[in-house]
Each structure stands twice: as C-alpha cells, then as structure tokens.
Scaffold this active site. Structure first.
Site, PDB file in Angstrom:
ATOM      1  N   GLY A  97       0.992  -0.777   0.042  1.00  0.00           N
ATOM      2  CA  GLY A  97      -0.180  -0.278  -0.300  1.00  0.00           C
ATOM      3  C   GLY A  97       1.671   1.579  -0.034  1.00  0.00           C
ATOM      4  O   GLY A  97       2.380   1.371   0.493  1.00  0.00           O
ATOM      5  N   CYS A 134       4.925  -6.338   1.455  1.00  0.00           N
ATOM      6  CA  CYS A 134       5.674  -4.804   1.486  1.00  0.00           C
ATOM      7  C   CYS A 134       4.983  -4.490   2.387  1.00  0.00           C
ATOM      8  O   CYS A 134       4.638  -4.239   4.091  1.00  0.00           O
ATOM      9  CB  CYS A 134       5.841  -4.470   0.070  1.00  0.00           C
ATOM     10  SG  CYS A 134       6.096  -2.508  -0.053  1.00  0.00           S
ATOM     11  N   TYR A 135       4.390  -3.233   3.032  1.00  0.00           N
ATOM     12  CA  TYR A 135       2.937  -2.434   3.477  1.00  0.00           C
ATOM     13  C   TYR A 135       2.946  -3.497   4.333  1.00  0.00           C
ATOM     14  O   TYR A 135       2.605  -3.504   5.539  1.00  0.00           O
ATOM     15  CB  TYR A 135       2.438  -2.103   3.009  1.00  0.00           C
ATOM     16  CG  TYR A 135       1.373  -0.965   3.719  1.00  0.00           C
ATOM     17  CD1 TYR A 135       1.939   0.055   5.146  1.00  0.00           C
ATOM     18  CD2 TYR A 135      -0.074  -1.708   3.705  1.00  0.00           C
ATOM     19  CE1 TYR A 135       1.521   1.080   5.680  1.00  0.00           C
ATOM     20  CE2 TYR A 135      -0.565  -0.538   4.991  1.00  0.00           C
ATOM     21  CZ  TYR A 135      -0.305   0.299   6.497  1.00  0.00           C
ATOM     22  OH  TYR A 135      -0.785   0.840   6.737  1.00  0.00           O
ATOM     23  N   HIS A 154       8.152  -8.091  -3.705  1.00  0.00           N
ATOM     24  CA  HIS A 154       6.626  -8.711  -4.431  1.00  0.00           C
ATOM     25  C   HIS A 154       6.872  -9.260  -4.876  1.00  0.00           C
ATOM     26  O   HIS A 154       7.059  -9.351  -6.207  1.00  0.00           O
ATOM     27  CB  HIS A 154       5.719  -7.149  -5.477  1.00  0.00           C
ATOM     28  CG  HIS A 154       5.898  -5.975  -4.986  1.00  0.00           C
ATOM     29  ND1 HIS A 154       4.240  -5.875  -4.010  1.00  0.00           N
ATOM     30  CD2 HIS A 154       6.491  -4.941  -3.720  1.00  0.00           C
ATOM     31  CE1 HIS A 154       4.826  -4.901  -3.738  1.00  0.00           C
ATOM     32  NE2 HIS A 154       5.878  -4.239  -3.315  1.00  0.00           N
ATOM     33  N   GLU A 167       4.344 -11.398  -6.202  1.00  0.00           N
ATOM     34  CA  GLU A 167       3.332 -11.151  -7.156  1.00  0.00           C
ATOM     35  C   GLU A 167       3.601 -10.490  -8.656  1.00  0.00           C
ATOM     36  O   GLU A 167       2.597 -11.175  -9.775  1.00  0.00           O
ATOM     37  CB  GLU A 167       2.482 -10.685  -6.656  1.00  0.00           C
ATOM     38  CG  GLU A 167       2.024  -9.382  -6.302  1.00  0.00           C
ATOM     39  CD  GLU A 167       2.896  -8.802  -5.906  1.00  0.00           C
ATOM     40  OE1 GLU A 167       3.711  -9.274  -4.264  1.00  0.00           O
ATOM     41  OE2 GLU A 167       2.518  -7.064  -5.163  1.00  0.00           O
ATOM     42  N   SER A 221     -12.541  -0.050 -30.076  1.00  0.00           N
ATOM     43  CA  SER A 221     -11.745   0.579 -30.743  1.00  0.00           C
ATOM     44  C   SER A 221     -10.112   0.187 -31.826  1.00  0.00           C
ATOM     45  O   SER A 221     -10.143   0.280 -31.958  1.00  0.00           O
ATOM     46  CB  SER A 221     -11.120   0.924 -29.709  1.00  0.00           C
ATOM     47  OG  SER A 221     -10.559  -0.099 -28.873  1.00  0.00           O
ATOM     48  N   GLY A 222     -10.942  -1.070 -32.149  1.00  0.00           N
ATOM     49  CA  GLY A 222     -10.008  -1.993 -32.536  1.00  0.00           C
ATOM     50  C   GLY A 222      -9.118  -2.657 -32.467  1.00  0.00           C
ATOM     51  O   GLY A 222      -7.756  -3.524 -32.126  1.00  0.00           O
ATOM     52  N   GLY A 223      -8.708  -2.328 -30.602  1.00  0.00           N
ATOM     53  CA  GLY A 223      -8.031  -3.047 -29.829  1.00  0.00           C
ATOM     54  C   GLY A 223      -8.482  -4.012 -29.049  1.00  0.00           C
ATOM     55  O   GLY A 223      -9.795  -5.128 -29.710  1.00  0.00           O
ATOM     56  N   VAL A 224      -7.627  -4.600 -28.639  1.00  0.00           N
ATOM     57  CA  VAL A 224      -8.027  -6.185 -28.145  1.00  0.00           C
ATOM     58  C   VAL A 224      -8.827  -6.468 -26.986  1.00  0.00           C
ATOM     59  O   VAL A 224     -10.301  -6.947 -27.063  1.00  0.00           O
ATOM     60  CB  VAL A 224      -6.761  -6.509 -27.381  1.00  0.00           C
ATOM     61  CG1 VAL A 224      -6.999  -8.385 -26.477  1.00  0.00           C
ATOM     62  CG2 VAL A 224      -4.962  -6.581 -27.886  1.00  0.00           C
ATOM     63  N   ASP A 225      -9.065  -5.147 -25.879  1.00  0.00           N
ATOM     64  CA  ASP A 225      -9.909  -4.845 -25.171  1.00  0.00           C
ATOM     65  C   ASP A 225     -11.275  -5.381 -25.477  1.00  0.00           C
ATOM     66  O   ASP A 225     -12.312  -5.641 -25.299  1.00  0.00           O
ATOM     67  CB  ASP A 225      -9.790  -4.253 -23.789  1.00  0.00           C
ATOM     68  CG  ASP A 225      -8.056  -4.546 -23.150  1.00  0.00           C
ATOM     69  OD1 ASP A 225      -8.140  -5.566 -23.655  1.00  0.00           O
ATOM     70  OD2 ASP A 225      -7.645  -3.344 -22.731  1.00  0.00           O
ATOM     71  N   SER A 226     -11.444  -4.986 -25.993  1.00  0.00           N
ATOM     72  CA  SER A 226     -13.074  -4.080 -26.510  1.00  0.00           C
ATOM     73  C   SER A 226     -13.176  -4.792 -27.912  1.00  0.00           C
ATOM     74  O   SER A 226     -14.915  -5.304 -27.618  1.00  0.00           O
ATOM     75  CB  SER A 226     -13.213  -2.654 -26.937  1.00  0.00           C
ATOM     76  OG  SER A 226     -12.556  -2.078 -28.093  1.00  0.00           O
ATOM     77  N   THR A 227     -12.450  -5.110 -28.476  1.00  0.00           N
ATOM     78  CA  THR A 227     -13.123  -6.601 -28.878  1.00  0.00           C
ATOM     79  C   THR A 227     -13.590  -7.927 -29.108  1.00  0.00           C
ATOM     80  O   THR A 227     -14.725  -8.672 -29.298  1.00  0.00           O
ATOM     81  CB  THR A 227     -11.610  -6.757 -30.580  1.00  0.00           C
ATOM     82  OG1 THR A 227     -11.706  -5.501 -31.017  1.00  0.00           O
ATOM     83  CG2 THR A 227     -12.055  -7.627 -31.324  1.00  0.00           C
ATOM     84  N   LYS A 232      -4.780  -7.576 -19.200  1.00  0.00           N
ATOM     85  CA  LYS A 232      -4.921  -8.213 -20.446  1.00  0.00           C
ATOM     86  C   LYS A 232      -4.087  -9.362 -20.645  1.00  0.00           C
ATOM     87  O   LYS A 232      -4.851  -9.809 -21.892  1.00  0.00           O
ATOM     88  CB  LYS A 232      -3.266  -7.374 -21.265  1.00  0.00           C
ATOM     89  CG  LYS A 232      -3.502  -6.827 -22.622  1.00  0.00           C
ATOM     90  CD  LYS A 232      -4.256  -6.497 -22.227  1.00  0.00           C
ATOM     91  CE  LYS A 232      -3.868  -5.107 -23.510  1.00  0.00           C
ATOM     92  NZ  LYS A 232      -5.095  -3.882 -23.835  1.00  0.00           N
TER      93      LYS A 232
END
Ligand code: XMP
Length: 581
Positions: free
Chosen positions: A56, A83-84, A171, A173, A225-231, A370
């Site tokens: 944090g 960490c924190y 970290h 992770e 948008s033509g990007g990976v996420d929205s497609t 992603k």
C-alpha cells in the site's frame, strides 16, 4: 452461473496497486482467492486457510493509514504480509518500521539468511526480487527471525515459522521477482495447506452468464476501438446475447494511429464507423494537463454516444453501454477501496461513473488482466491479427502528444512525465542525458540508480540523435494541434514500419512513440521511443533496440518535418509509467 467456492485465501487490501494481482496469481494455482478491505474483522475471515496482506502507498505511522485487525495474527491461519503488509505485521506485533534514507524501486538481489523454512523451500540462496518501497523494518517483533536481506534493505523477509507468520519486503506477485511464483505456491500449499478448487477454464461461461444477468432484457451498444480489450468484450456480448442484440460502433476520434480506421473496417465488418475528429480536436483545444485531456476525451465519447444513440433510435430505455474496460483500468483509477489515484481512466470519468451507478453499463472484462483477455480471445477463436496487437490507450495519441503551458530554455523549463513510485502517482521533470552509449553494459542499471538516488526524478531518457545540441534546446508552449498530431502520427508510422520489418514489434509488449515540445525555433518537437516488455502492463522493463537499427530509425525520424531530436526512454515501470502522461 458457477458459484464461486469459499475463498481459501483472503487478500487484505491495504491500498496497493498489486492487491488484485495477488488474488489473481493465487487463482492461477487453482486456489480460489478473494479481496477484502484490510480492516475486515478476524472472525469474518475464519473460513480462509490463509491471509495475505497487500502492499500500500501509506506509511504505518501516517494518521489514518490502513490497518488490519490485530487478532488475525493470533487466529489459526497463517499470514503473509507483502511490502506494507510486512510493515503492518511488524508494527502491530511490536517491531519497528523506519523511513529509509533512499527508496528501492525496481530489481534487487535477495540473499537468504535462514533458508530452511517452508516459505523459501527449494529457492536458491541468492535471487532476483522486485522492490517498491522507502519504509523499512528495522526491528523484528518477538518470535520473528530475519529470513533475507538486500543491499539496501536489512529485513527483506522475516517470519515466525512456528506461528506461520511471514512477511516479505519485495513483491512475489510481480513477474520480475524470479522465484515469486514458487514462493507463493510454498505459502499456499506448504504453509497454509490449501487444496486446488478453482478452474480458470470455466471463466467464459461465467462471464457470459454475468453479461446476461447485468443486461437483462435490454440490448448493448458497444464502443469498440479495434484494440484487444473492446474486441474481446464485444465478442463476448455477441456470444452471450446473440449478434442482433449488440451494436458495435467505432469512433474515429482523430487521435488514432495511421491506418487504424481502415484496419477496423477490414477486421470488424459488423462495426459501424462514426467520424468525430473535429469534435474531439475542438474540445481539446489549448488543454495541456494530462488528467484534463483524459476527462475531456471520456466526456466527448459520451457525447458522441448520445448523438449516435439518438441517430440509431437507441434511447427507448432498451439499450445500455458496453465497454472493454479491463482490470488495470479500474485499479489505476483508484479501483480498489484504497488504491492511490494513478490516473483517471477515460472510461471512468464522471459521466461514465453515473451510468455505472444507474446500472447502464456492462463491462465483461473488468476483473481481468491483458494476458487473461488475450487468452479468453483465443478461446473464443478470434484471429491472432486482432489478439496480438500491442495495447493502445483509449485516449490515443492525445496522451502521447505532450503539451506545455510555458516556454523557456530547457532544463529550467522542464518536460514533465508521470511516474509511479511506491504505489503513488508522481509527476516530475524527465531527466535527459546527453548521449546514448547503447553498447554500454548496465545502461538500465545506471538509469535505475540515477532515479533511485535522485529525489524528484521518475524517468531517464537519453539523446539518440539531434539536429542541435541539447544545451541549445528550449521547451515551447504548445497544445494538441492538427499539425503536431500529424507529426506524431507520421513518426509513429515510421517506427511501426521499421519494427515490423526487423521483427522488433514481436520482441516488445508495447512501443509508445511520444512527441514532446522540446526543440528549436524551427524544429519545435522531439520524438521519444519507449519500447517496453511486460506481462500485464502493471510493471514493465525498458527494452533496448539493436544499435544499427536504432541509428537508422533515428535518421528517418529526424527527417520528419519539425522534429529536432530523438530520445530513448531507459526507465522501467516503476518508477516510470509506460505512457508519459
Ligand atoms: P501506464 O502508462 O499506466 O500504462 O504504465 C499501463 C497500460 O495502460 C495503458 N494506458 C491506458 N489505456 N486509457 C487506456 O485505455 C488510458 O488513459 C491509459 N493510460 C495508459 C498504457 O498504454 C499501458 O498499456
């Protein structure tokens, strides 16, 4: 719908950016984990087999900083503080936490002190770890032993093995901690005795079911948008609801890369194209502040949506908005209860928040990263041409075209960029070094040292080629204009063509090309190259190009009208974000 099992691991959110990443990594081991507010009472966590306290941005001594119920340390389950989380455990159990003389952001070498314990089982005595902190544990609580150190951090790992209480300053992770996965699996299986109960393969039916639940009898109007996420999100909605209930629209904002609208027309024939270049440019006229740009773009998207909705007759209460928002977009906008604001994501602006509250938005991918989104896309059978594209930010070239409200000689008039240090956002002058000895060993290590050792610096860029000496350059007051956007679009196209040719495109996760208002009276701008490698965009490593290719590319870029110099960003994330704004 799949009913999630009772979490075996409870991740307590102390406000760190990587809080959800921890839960996700645990799930990758087939162990169901969920995130809880850090102050959740111990009795409410009694069903878990183990607890992990996240990092944090605060200091345990700050008033009002996140804490945990101290009773969790005497309950029967093991605890791992990261960490924190380590600082909290030390502080609440009678140890001491002190502010370090200098920060430690990036790669470090962990040397184990007492290797024979279940947490470090099977791990080498020296290992690469990834750090992001300034505070340090300087006194251990009773019963704890020091388990490892780095050059800067005397207590990089500690534990009370008998009670199953552990803490690490680094970290595990994050991918740059080489043995982080093994350490987490040791904690889950050796220390907590977890059993596998979670199958990531079941997520598509789960997501589709939740889309149907959120949307109900309504239809979805999707901005792609033509990007990976929205497609991927658009495709999930079409699968879940049927193609006739989902309408896709691509907005040409004028902030896209060269050839983008043509690509979308070809690759996504079911999506209609809406032209809005003039509206966006007009709304952004004279705006320099990056946050403001994001907000304006987000609001502008909503205005276009309203206009299109009216045009297509979607205002009858039967349509809701679909967005390709992924997990980091929500978390970096303060998506966990306590995360520091890194930036306002364009699909988290006020208008969108309102729609979210009114249950008028569906975001099927908002808990995925992603790499998971790409995997889902592959499972859905989407072509590699769409899935393997580099990520491209929603606000587009607007946040890669840096503006300045002031003019003056550099460096007294600085170029500022965004960074992320110890979980908080920083906005600071970029440190530019006058030459780029690309063949020099340890170039990145030198850059990291420079940033860690200098207060107020979060990014280092080196000059690759220029039309005049850096000492004679100036920063000019500039905003988002059609001329500057065209300049950036040209430069970006040159870089992408070169990278396609050489195969460098495939060696990097993302390659932002940035225009900065640093130059001379005749040539007012410079180009920054920012190739990075990453797994999920949450951390990233700057990647070097082959020298001969770089020199050739720099020559091509210097031929672009108005370009005075070419720079190369040597900063890892953290401390510098991938984008400059
Ligand atoms: P940073 O710059 O925060 O970027 O290290 C991490 C990833 O997020 C992308 N990015 C954005 N994407 N809207 C987006 O849709 C934004 O405002 C935005 N800002 C950053 C960035 O390109 C990288 O992949």
């Amino acid at each position: 719908m799949q009913v999630a099992p009772t979490p075996q691991i409870a991740v307590l959110d102390a406000g760190g950016q990587y809080c959800h990443l921890i839960a996700r990594k645990v799930r990758e081991f087939g162990v169901y984990a969920a995130v809880y507010p850090s102050e959740t009472p111990a009795h409410a966590l009694s069903g878990a087999k183990g607890l992990i306290i996240s990092g944090g941005p605060s200091s345990v001594y700050d008033a009002g900083s996140p804490t945990v119920d101290p009773a969790i340390f005497s309950a029967l389950h093991p605890v791992l503080g990261i960490c924190y989380g380590l600082h909290l455990a030390a502080h609440l159990l009678g140890g001491t936490v002190t502010r370090g003389v200098k920060g430690e952001f990036g790669i470090a070498t962990l040397e184990l002190e007492n290797p024979s314990n279940p947490l470090f089982d099977g791990l080498p005595p020296m290992q690469q770890v990834w750090m992001s902190h300034r505070d340090l544990v300087t006194g251990l609580p009773e019963g704890f032993r020091n388990l490892g150190r780095t050059v800067t951090c005397p207590v990089a790992a500690a534990g009370d093995v008998a009670r199953g209480l552990y803490g690490v300053q680094f970290h595990p992770e994050v991918v740059h901690t080489t043995h982080g996965k093994r350490l987490l699996s040791n904690f889950l299986f050796n220390v907590c005795g977890c059993a596998q109960d979670w199958d990531p393969g079941r997520r598509i039916p789960m997501v589709e079911e939740s889309i149907r639940e959120t949307v109900g009898s309504r239809n979805v109007f999707f901005f792609t948008s033509g990007g990976v996420d929205s497609t991927v999100a658009y495709t999930l909605c079409r699968h879940a609801l049927g193609a006739d209930r989902v309408r896709g629209v691509y907005v040409d904002t004028g902030l896209m890369r060269e050839g983008e609208s043509e690509f979308v027309k070809r690759a996504m024939p079911t999506v209609s194209i809406e032209s809005a270049q003039d509206e966006f440019l007009l709304a952004l006229e004279g705006v320099c502040d990056p946050e403001r740009k994001r907000q304006i773009i987000g609001e502008q998207f909503l205005k276009v949506q309203e206009r299109v909705a009216e045009q297509y007759g979607l205002l009858d209460g039967h349509w809701i908005l679909g967005q390709g928002t992924i997990y980091p977009d929500t978390i970096e906008s303060g998506g966990t209860a306590k995360a520091a604001l890194i930036k306002t994501h364009h699909n988290r602006v006020e208008g969108v928040q309102r729609l979210l509250e009114l249950n008028l938005i569906v975001e099927p991918l908002s808990s995925f990263y992603k790499d998971e989104v790409r995997e889902i896309g592959r499972e859905l059978g989407l072509p590699a041409e769409l899935l393997d594209r580099h990520p491209f930010p929603g606000p587009g070239l607007a946040i890669r075209c840096l503006c300045s409200s002031e003019s003056g000689p550099w460096p007294s008039t600085p170029i500022n960029s965004v960074g992320v240090q110890g979980d908080s956002r920083s906005y600071a002058p970029v440190h530019i070094v006058d030459e780029f000895p690309i063949a020099a060993a340890g170039l990145h290590a030198t850059a990291t040292e420079l940033i860690n050792g200098t207060d107020g610096v979060n990014r280092v860029a080196a000059l690759v080629a220029s039309r005049s000496p850096l000492s004679e350059m100036q920063v000019s007051a500039s905003s988002l204009t059609a001329v500057r956007l065209a300049r950036l679009r040209r430069a970006d196209h040159i870089v992408r063509s070169a990278c396609d040719r050489t195969g460098f495109e495939k060696r990097v996760w993302q390659f932002p090309v940035i225009l900065i208002p640093l130059g001379t009276a005749d040539l007012p701008d410079s180009i920054v190259l920012r190739p990075v490698d990453s797994v999920d965009g949450m951390t990233a490593q700057s990647v070097l190009m082959e020298e001969r290719e770089l020199r050739k590319l720099a020559e091509e870029l210097l031929a672009v009208d108005g370009v005075a110099a070419v720079l190369y960003d040597l900063t890892h994330k953290p401390p510098g974000t991938i984008e400059w704004e």
